[in-house]
Design a protein around this motif. Structure first.
Motif, PDB file in Angstrom:
ATOM      1  N   ARG A 127      45.557  31.107  52.040  1.00 32.80           N
ATOM      2  CA  ARG A 127      45.291  29.865  52.954  1.00 32.80           C
ATOM      3  C   ARG A 127      45.768  30.052  54.208  1.00 32.80           C
ATOM      4  NH1 ARG A 127      48.725  28.222  47.947  1.00 32.80           N
ATOM      5  NH2 ARG A 127      47.523  27.021  46.787  1.00 32.80           N
ATOM      6  N   ARG A 141      38.540  20.564  54.052  1.00 31.40           N
ATOM      7  CA  ARG A 141      37.679  20.801  53.088  1.00 31.40           C
ATOM      8  C   ARG A 141      37.985  22.196  52.556  1.00 31.40           C
ATOM      9  NH1 ARG A 141      35.048  16.679  50.406  1.00 31.40           N
ATOM     10  NH2 ARG A 141      34.076  15.251  51.888  1.00 31.40           N
ATOM     11  N   SER A 144      40.863  22.373  50.307  1.00 29.10           N
ATOM     12  CA  SER A 144      40.571  21.684  49.223  1.00 29.10           C
ATOM     13  C   SER A 144      39.942  22.547  48.076  1.00 29.10           C
ATOM     14  CB  SER A 144      40.005  20.298  49.478  1.00 29.10           C
ATOM     15  OG  SER A 144      39.846  19.537  48.336  1.00 29.10           O
ATOM     16  N   TRP A 145      38.789  23.084  48.643  1.00 34.36           N
ATOM     17  CA  TRP A 145      37.937  24.176  48.121  1.00 34.36           C
ATOM     18  C   TRP A 145      38.773  25.393  47.493  1.00 34.36           C
ATOM     19  CZ3 TRP A 145      33.516  23.644  52.057  1.00 34.36           C
ATOM     20  CH2 TRP A 145      32.901  22.446  51.834  1.00 34.36           C
ATOM     21  N   ASN A 147      42.071  25.218  46.967  1.00 32.65           N
ATOM     22  CA  ASN A 147      42.801  24.957  45.782  1.00 32.65           C
ATOM     23  C   ASN A 147      41.934  24.844  44.472  1.00 32.65           C
ATOM     24  OD1 ASN A 147      45.140  24.566  47.298  1.00 32.65           O
ATOM     25  ND2 ASN A 147      44.801  22.458  47.878  1.00 32.65           N
ATOM     26  N   SER A 272      39.488  18.674  43.102  1.00 31.39           N
ATOM     27  CA  SER A 272      39.699  19.333  44.647  1.00 31.39           C
ATOM     28  C   SER A 272      38.470  19.392  45.458  1.00 31.39           C
ATOM     29  CB  SER A 272      40.238  20.713  44.184  1.00 31.39           C
ATOM     30  OG  SER A 272      41.572  20.789  43.843  1.00 31.39           O
ATOM     31  N   GLY A 276      39.612  16.015  50.193  1.00 31.72           N
ATOM     32  CA  GLY A 276      39.390  16.570  51.512  1.00 31.72           C
ATOM     33  C   GLY A 276      38.647  15.710  52.516  1.00 31.72           C
ATOM     34  N   ASN A 324      48.040  17.978  46.742  1.00 36.06           N
ATOM     35  CA  ASN A 324      48.373  19.484  47.316  1.00 36.06           C
ATOM     36  C   ASN A 324      47.275  19.496  48.464  1.00 36.06           C
ATOM     37  OD1 ASN A 324      50.187  20.808  45.810  1.00 36.06           O
ATOM     38  ND2 ASN A 324      48.753  20.980  43.972  1.00 36.06           N
ATOM     39  N   THR A 325      46.161  18.938  48.359  1.00 37.03           N
ATOM     40  CA  THR A 325      45.322  18.897  49.473  1.00 37.03           C
ATOM     41  C   THR A 325      45.627  18.181  50.686  1.00 37.03           C
ATOM     42  OG1 THR A 325      43.246  18.915  47.739  1.00 37.03           O
ATOM     43  CG2 THR A 325      42.766  18.216  50.070  1.00 37.03           C
TER      44      THR A 325
END
Length: 407
Positions: A127, A141, A144-145, A147, A272, A276, A324-325
């Motif tokens: 991350r 984005r 998010s991807w 995740n 996910s 985003g 989470n995102t």
């Protein structure tokens, strides 16, 4: 093109690492719930549920230490070298786990799960790598991807476990070891080499002085830790005990648990991949509402029958992925001055602490009723949502004068 290669490599690393971590989860409940006692599930004559709780606790304990240290260490030594070395070490941990099951050694199993958890705390490193290299909407984005790749690993891992158990209980762990060795190769080939740090401090000094929990000296980050800990205690109660709920409620075996997990992780992965994007609502406002939905799903699982419970398990993935995102993207923007490795490490460390608290407390509560763990988890998540909304109002009140003064 450079960003495409970076994002692709990070997502593949996340996918393969999580496959290795998720393989054991549908295997453990039937092992400890077996009616016939053996040297493994009846170690020293202790109750099998207590041994199960300890087995759940020890891996997050390793993750706790790894998450607190690996992110800041990567700030010092680079993301690529840390990802390569931790992947190889985690592969060795899975190999030791397989051997412990062969010889039915519960102590060796516990040691192996600890080592594996310690080195699987490298999610914060991946991350931080994206947070370093990307900016603005693309960063949101990409995270998010990333995740989504982690969630997809939680989907694929249990499927592999269920599909390969017919060849022996150790086979999934050998597959995990192979997947993590592939992670090391991907890190070596796909990630850019970094400029070596000119600092001369030892790794021990970095670990001692720069670990993620040092961030708790800052008031805002303490508040983040508190609300995140409460929310992740609810999430951990769900993750750790819904397989046991399925075993007790409908006598599900490892294969059946794996298929339920397919629905959950598939929902999180798809959510996910679509999340985003830009929004007109403040990040903390959205995070608070998603936390409310998480609490509701856990409460429905605790109170429902088998089909209502399975529906709640699958739908839980939507608010969890969105939360989470939003939160990770907001933290990357607001707290970047503290070092992305340390900030992402704090989020991972908080989740690990929650796992330990829930595993220890839950191993006692399930002696009364497994549903009691879920009820307590739902209350924790609901409190976090309420506290998050209050924190948002406080930040709005304090940030507005500062912005006016800057203008």
């Amino acid at each position: 093109m450079k960003n495409v290669i970076l994002i692709t490599a990070a997502c593949l690393l996340a996918l393969l690492s999580t496959i290795g971590a998720s393989l054991p989860y549908p295997i453990l409940p039937p092992l400890f719930a077996a009616e016939a006692p053996n040297a493994f599930n009846n170690f020293m004559g202790l109750p099998s549920k207590l041994l199960f709780g300890l087995a759940l606790t020890i891996n997050p304990l390793g993750l706790l230490i790894g998450s607190a240290l690996l992110g800041p260490l990567s700030d010092r030594y680079g993301r690529r070298p840390l990802l390569m070395r931790t992947a190889v070490g985690a592969a060795i941990g899975h190999a030791i786990t397989a051997w412990a099951l062969v010889i039915q050694s519960y102590p060796l199993f516990i040691v192996a799960r600890f080592i594996t958890g310690l080195l699987e705390g490298n999610g914060a490193v991946a991350r931080a790598m994206l947070a370093d290299q990307l900016q603005g909407p693309l960063r949101l984005r990409a995270m998010s991807w990333l995740n989504g790749a982690f969630y997809l690993g939680w989907l694929v891992g249990p499927i592999l476990a269920g599909a390969t158990l017919v060849w022996g209980v150790t086979v999934p762990f050998w597959i995990a070891a192979g997947a993590l060795m592939l992670v090391a190769v991907l890190a070596a080939v796909g990630l850019p080499r970094e400029t070596p740090s000119l600092l001369t401090t030892s790794w021990w000094q970095v670990a001692r002085d720069r670990h993620s929990l040092n961030l708790l000296r800052h008031e805002e980050l303490r508040t983040l830790f508190i609300v995140q800990l409460a929310l992740t205690c609810g999430v951990a109660s769900f993750y750790e005990f819904y397989p046991l709920w399925l075993v007790e409620t409908a006598h599900y075996n490892a294969q059946a648990i794996a298929w339920v997990n397919v629905g959950l992780c598939g929902t999180m992965t798809i959510t996910s991949l679509l999340a985003g994007g830009p929004s007109r609502h403040a990040p903390l406002l959205r995070a608070g509402w998603y936390a409310c939905a998480v609490a509701l799903a856990i409460a429905i699982l605790a109170m429902g029958n088998i089909w209502v419970g399975i529906t709640a398990i699958v739908l839980f993935g939507i608010p969890n992925a969105l939360y989470n995102t939003v939160l990770q993207g907001w933290c990357a923007e607001r707290f970047s001055a503290h070092g992305q490795g340390a900030v992402m490490g704090l989020l991972s460390t908080t989740f690990c602490i929650a796992n330990i608290i829930v595993a220890l407390g839950g191993s006692l509560l399930i002696l009364i009723d497994t549903r009691l763990v879920l009820v307590v988890g739902a209350l924790c998540a609901a409190w976090s949502a309420w506290r998050m909304h209050g924190w948002r109002r406080h930040l709005n009140a304090t940030d507005a004068p500062e912005l006016k003064a800057a203008a």
